[in-house]
Motif scaffolding. Structure first.
Motif, mmCIF file in Angstrom:
data_model
loop_
_atom_site.group_PDB
_atom_site.id
_atom_site.type_symbol
_atom_site.label_atom_id
_atom_site.label_comp_id
_atom_site.label_asym_id
_atom_site.label_seq_id
_atom_site.Cartn_x
_atom_site.Cartn_y
_atom_site.Cartn_z
ATOM 1 N N THR A 145 0.841 -1.203 0.000
ATOM 2 C CA THR A 145 0.000 0.000 0.000
ATOM 3 C C THR A 145 0.878 1.255 0.000
ATOM 4 O O THR A 145 0.567 2.247 -0.678
ATOM 5 N N ALA A 146 1.969 1.206 0.754
ATOM 6 C CA ALA A 146 2.871 2.364 0.789
ATOM 7 C C ALA A 146 3.441 2.632 -0.599
ATOM 8 O O ALA A 146 3.526 3.791 -1.044
ATOM 9 N N GLU A 147 3.789 1.573 -1.312
ATOM 10 C CA GLU A 147 4.356 1.719 -2.657
ATOM 11 C C GLU A 147 3.303 2.271 -3.622
ATOM 12 O O GLU A 147 3.585 3.150 -4.444
ATOM 13 N N LYS A 148 2.078 1.746 -3.478
ATOM 14 C CA LYS A 148 0.980 2.216 -4.340
ATOM 15 C C LYS A 148 0.740 3.725 -4.128
ATOM 16 O O LYS A 148 0.567 4.482 -5.084
ATOM 17 N N ALA A 149 0.745 4.132 -2.842
ATOM 18 C CA ALA A 149 0.533 5.549 -2.532
ATOM 19 C C ALA A 149 1.667 6.395 -3.113
ATOM 20 O O ALA A 149 1.426 7.463 -3.698
ATOM 21 N N LYS A 150 2.877 5.897 -2.989
ATOM 22 C CA LYS A 150 4.038 6.643 -3.500
ATOM 23 C C LYS A 150 3.932 6.836 -5.011
ATOM 24 O O LYS A 150 4.124 7.941 -5.530
ATOM 25 N N GLN A 151 3.568 5.750 -5.702
ATOM 26 C CA GLN A 151 3.449 5.820 -7.163
ATOM 27 C C GLN A 151 2.373 6.828 -7.579
ATOM 28 O O GLN A 151 2.514 7.516 -8.580
ATOM 29 N N LYS A 152 1.318 6.900 -6.757
ATOM 30 C CA LYS A 152 0.200 7.776 -7.111
ATOM 31 C C LYS A 152 0.428 9.226 -6.674
ATOM 32 O O LYS A 152 -0.301 10.129 -7.095
ATOM 33 N N GLY A 153 1.428 9.435 -5.784
ATOM 34 C CA GLY A 153 1.640 10.785 -5.267
ATOM 35 C C GLY A 153 0.698 11.122 -4.132
ATOM 36 O O GLY A 153 0.291 12.270 -3.948
ATOM 37 N N VAL A 154 0.320 10.081 -3.356
ATOM 38 C CA VAL A 154 -0.545 10.267 -2.181
ATOM 39 C C VAL A 154 0.302 10.117 -0.921
ATOM 40 O O VAL A 154 1.116 9.199 -0.813
ATOM 41 N N ASN A 155 0.112 11.032 0.014
ATOM 42 C CA ASN A 155 0.847 10.982 1.278
ATOM 43 C C ASN A 155 0.048 10.121 2.256
ATOM 44 O O ASN A 155 -0.937 10.580 2.823
ATOM 45 N N ALA A 156 0.462 8.858 2.415
ATOM 46 C CA ALA A 156 -0.270 7.922 3.283
ATOM 47 C C ALA A 156 0.635 7.499 4.429
ATOM 48 O O ALA A 156 1.762 7.056 4.195
ATOM 49 N N PHE A 157 0.143 7.643 5.660
ATOM 50 C CA PHE A 157 0.982 7.283 6.804
ATOM 51 C C PHE A 157 0.131 6.922 8.016
ATOM 52 O O PHE A 157 -1.047 7.257 8.093
ATOM 53 N N PHE A 158 0.769 6.225 8.966
ATOM 54 C CA PHE A 158 0.126 5.858 10.234
ATOM 55 C C PHE A 158 0.384 6.956 11.261
ATOM 56 O O PHE A 158 1.480 7.511 11.314
ATOM 57 N N MET A 159 -0.613 7.247 12.057
ATOM 58 C CA MET A 159 -0.454 8.251 13.107
ATOM 59 C C MET A 159 -0.880 7.676 14.460
ATOM 60 O O MET A 159 -1.874 6.955 14.536
ATOM 61 N N LEU A 160 -0.101 7.968 15.488
ATOM 62 C CA LEU A 160 -0.462 7.563 16.850
ATOM 63 C C LEU A 160 -0.687 8.825 17.684
ATOM 64 O O LEU A 160 0.179 9.696 17.757
ATOM 65 N N VAL A 161 -1.856 8.909 18.299
ATOM 66 C CA VAL A 161 -2.199 10.091 19.095
ATOM 67 C C VAL A 161 -1.238 10.237 20.282
ATOM 68 O O VAL A 161 -0.720 9.250 20.803
ATOM 69 N N GLN A 162 -1.008 11.487 20.700
ATOM 70 C CA GLN A 162 -0.096 11.774 21.823
ATOM 71 C C GLN A 162 -0.824 12.641 22.854
ATOM 72 O O GLN A 162 -1.549 13.570 22.475
ATOM 73 N N SER A 163 -0.571 12.398 24.139
ATOM 74 C CA SER A 163 -1.108 13.282 25.177
ATOM 75 C C SER A 163 -0.579 14.696 24.954
ATOM 76 O O SER A 163 0.603 14.877 24.660
ATOM 77 N N ASN A 164 -1.477 15.702 25.112
ATOM 78 C CA ASN A 164 -1.050 17.077 24.850
ATOM 79 C C ASN A 164 -2.090 18.051 25.428
ATOM 80 O O ASN A 164 -3.224 18.095 24.961
ATOM 81 N N GLY A 165 -1.681 18.813 26.427
ATOM 82 C CA GLY A 165 -2.603 19.742 27.092
ATOM 83 C C GLY A 165 -3.053 20.892 26.205
ATOM 84 O O GLY A 165 -4.195 21.348 26.306
ATOM 85 N N ASP A 166 -2.156 21.387 25.328
ATOM 86 C CA ASP A 166 -2.560 22.474 24.422
ATOM 87 C C ASP A 166 -3.674 21.989 23.493
ATOM 88 O O ASP A 166 -4.655 22.699 23.255
ATOM 89 N N ASP A 167 -3.502 20.775 22.986
ATOM 90 C CA ASP A 167 -4.546 20.216 22.109
ATOM 91 C C ASP A 167 -5.829 19.969 22.896
ATOM 92 O O ASP A 167 -6.938 20.161 22.378
ATOM 93 N N MET A 168 -5.683 19.542 24.168
ATOM 94 C CA MET A 168 -6.883 19.349 25.006
ATOM 95 C C MET A 168 -7.655 20.661 25.157
ATOM 96 O O MET A 168 -8.885 20.670 25.197
ATOM 97 N N GLN A 169 -6.904 21.780 25.238
ATOM 98 C CA GLN A 169 -7.609 23.065 25.362
ATOM 99 C C GLN A 169 -8.375 23.408 24.088
ATOM 100 O O GLN A 169 -9.457 23.997 24.139
ATOM 101 N N GLN A 170 -7.818 23.021 22.943
ATOM 102 C CA GLN A 170 -8.552 23.215 21.680
ATOM 103 C C GLN A 170 -9.834 22.387 21.690
ATOM 104 O O GLN A 170 -10.894 22.852 21.266
ATOM 105 N N VAL A 171 -9.711 21.158 22.202
ATOM 106 C CA VAL A 171 -10.889 20.283 22.297
ATOM 107 C C VAL A 171 -11.922 20.899 23.236
ATOM 108 O O VAL A 171 -13.123 20.924 22.933
#
Ligand code: NAP
Length: 311
Positions: free
Chosen positions: A243-269
Motif C-alpha cells: 500500500t505504501a508503494e501504491k501511494a508513492k506511485q500515485k503521489g498520495v501521502n499515506a501514513f500511520f499516526m499515533l495520538v499523543q497526550s497534549n494539554g494544548d490540544d486538550m484546550q482546543q478540544v
C-alpha cells in the motif's frame, strides 16, 4: 483507593479489582478524583496482549486506561487549583493508570472541563477528540471546500471526525452500515456510504483526505479514492509495503499516526466542546464495577459513539 489491575494479557477475567494506596504526585502533577473513564479499542487490545501491552507490561501493578475526567484534589502545579474540573488523556502512549479512583496526572496533559459538558462526555472526548484534532488539523490541515472521507463515522473517533471536518468547512462523507446512516447524517455529514454495498471504483480520486480507522484492504482502497497530492491517515493499523508503494506511485501521502497526550490540544478540544462544534454521543455508561461489560461492548465493534465508565 479502588483500582483495576491487569493480571495478565487475556480476557476480561484478567481485570482484577484491588485496593491500592492513593498515588503521590510529583512536581508538575495534579491528583484527580476520577468521575468518568472512557474505554477505547486500545484498552481492549492492550488487555488482550496487543496494543500497548508490550510497552507497559513490566509495570506492576499494571493499570490500563488513559481517558479521564474528574476533580483536582491536590496540586503541585500552578496551572490548576483544588476543585478544578479537568479532563485529559494521561501518558499516552505509556502507562496511563486510569482505571482507578484517583489518578496522578501531568498538568501539561489536562484542560479545564467546560461546565456545559458532563464528566461522562468529557472523558469520552479525550483520546478520540485528540486523535481527530491531531489528524485533521495538525497533520492534514483540512480546510474549507475539501472533500473528506471518514471511515467508521459512527464510531468513537469517526463521529467526532465528521463534526470537526464540517467545522473546518469540508464536504464530508462518512461510512458505516446502513443502520447508522441517519446518525451520521445527524452529525452534519453531507453524504453517507454503506460499506456493505460500496463500489469503491465509483469514487476514484474523489477525496482530498481520508481518515482510515479500519486498516487492511480498507486502507489500500482508501489510496484509490484519494486524488494525487491528497492524504490518507491510517490510525488502525500500519501501512503494508504494497500500500505504501501504491501511494508513492500515485503521489498520495499515506501514513500511520499515533495520538499523543497534549494539554494544548486538550484546550482546543475544550473550546470546541464549549462552542458546541463538537458534541459527544455517549452510547452507554457503565458503573466502575462493570468494567468487563464496558470492554465487551467496545470489543463488539458495533458501538455508536463512545462507551464510558462512571467512578
Ligand atoms: N492511532 C491512533 O492514535 C488511534 C487513536 C484512536 C483510535 N485508534 C483506532 O482506530 C480504530 C477505531 O476506533 P474507534 O474508537 O472509533 O472504534 P469504535 O468506536 O469501536 O468503532 C465502532 C464503529 O465502527 C464501525 N465499523 C466497523 N467496521 C466498519 C467498516 N468496515 N466500515 C465502516 N465502519 C465500520 C461500526 O459501525 P457499523 O456498526 O455501522 O458497522 C461502529 O459504529 C480502532 O482500531 C482504534 O484502536 C487509533
Amino acid at each position: 483507593m479502588k483500582a483495576i489491575r491487569l493480571k495478565a494479557p487475556g480476557g476480561t477475567d484478567q481485570l482484577e479489582y484491588i485496593e491500592l494506596a492513593t498515588p503521590t504526585i510529583a512536581v508538575g502533577e495534579v491528583l484527580i478524583r476520577v468521575k468518568a473513564i472512557s474505554v477505547n479499542p486500545i484498552d481492549v487490545k492492550t488487555r488482550a496482549g496487543q496494543g500497548l501491552y508490550g510497552m507497559i507490561k513490566i509495570q506492576n501493578p499494571l493499570i490500563i486506561g488513559w481517558d479521564i475526567s474528574g476533580e483536582v484534589v491536590e496540586t503541585r502545579s500552578e496551572s490548576f487549583t483544588v476543585g478544578d474540573q479537568v479532563f485529559g488523556m494521561i501518558n499516552f502512549p505509556g502507562h496511563g493508570k486510569s482505571y482507578a479512583e484517583y489518578v496522578a496526572a501531568p498538568a501539561s496533559q489536562l484542560a479545564l472541563k467546560p461546565a456545559t459538558v458532563s464528566h461522562d462526555e468529557a472523558a469520552a472526548a479525550t483520546l478520540t477528540a485528540l486523535t481527530v484534532w491531531q489528524a485533521l488539523v495538525e497533520k492534514a490541515q483540512v480546510n474549507a471546500g475539501q472533500n473528506v472521507l471518514v471511515h467508521a463515522a459512527a464510531g468513537g473517533v469517526g463521529h467526532l471526525a465528521v463534526q470537526l471536518a464540517k467545522h473546518l468547512g469540508a464536504h464530508v462523507t462518512g461510512t458505516s452500515s446502513g443502520a447508522n446512516k441517519e446518525f451520521i447524517l445527524s452529525l452534519g455529514a453531507d453524504k453517507h456510504i454503506d460499506y456493505h454495498r460500496y463500489d469503491w471504483t465509483n469514487s476514484l480520486n474523489e477525496f482530498d483526505f481520508v481518515l482510515d480507522t479500519i486498516g487492511g484492504d480498507n486502507l489500500d482502497r482508501s489510496v484509490d479514492v484519494v486524488r494525487k497530492g491528497g492524504m490518507v491517515i491510517s490510525i488502525s493499523t500500519g501501512i503494508s509495503n504494497e500500500t505504501a508503494e501504491k501511494a508513492k506511485q500515485k503521489g498520495v501521502n499515506a501514513f500511520f499516526m499515533l495520538v499523543q497526550s497534549n494539554g494544548d490540544d486538550m484546550q482546543q478540544v475544550a473550546s470546541l466542546l464549549e462552542s458546541g462544534a463538537l458534541r459527544v454521543h455517549v452510547f452507554k455508561s457503565f458503573p466502575f464495577s462493570e468494567m468487563a461489560a464496558a470492554h465487551h461492548q467496545v470489543e463488539s465493534g458495533r458501538t455508536v459513539g463512545k462507551v464510558v465508565v462512571t467512578v
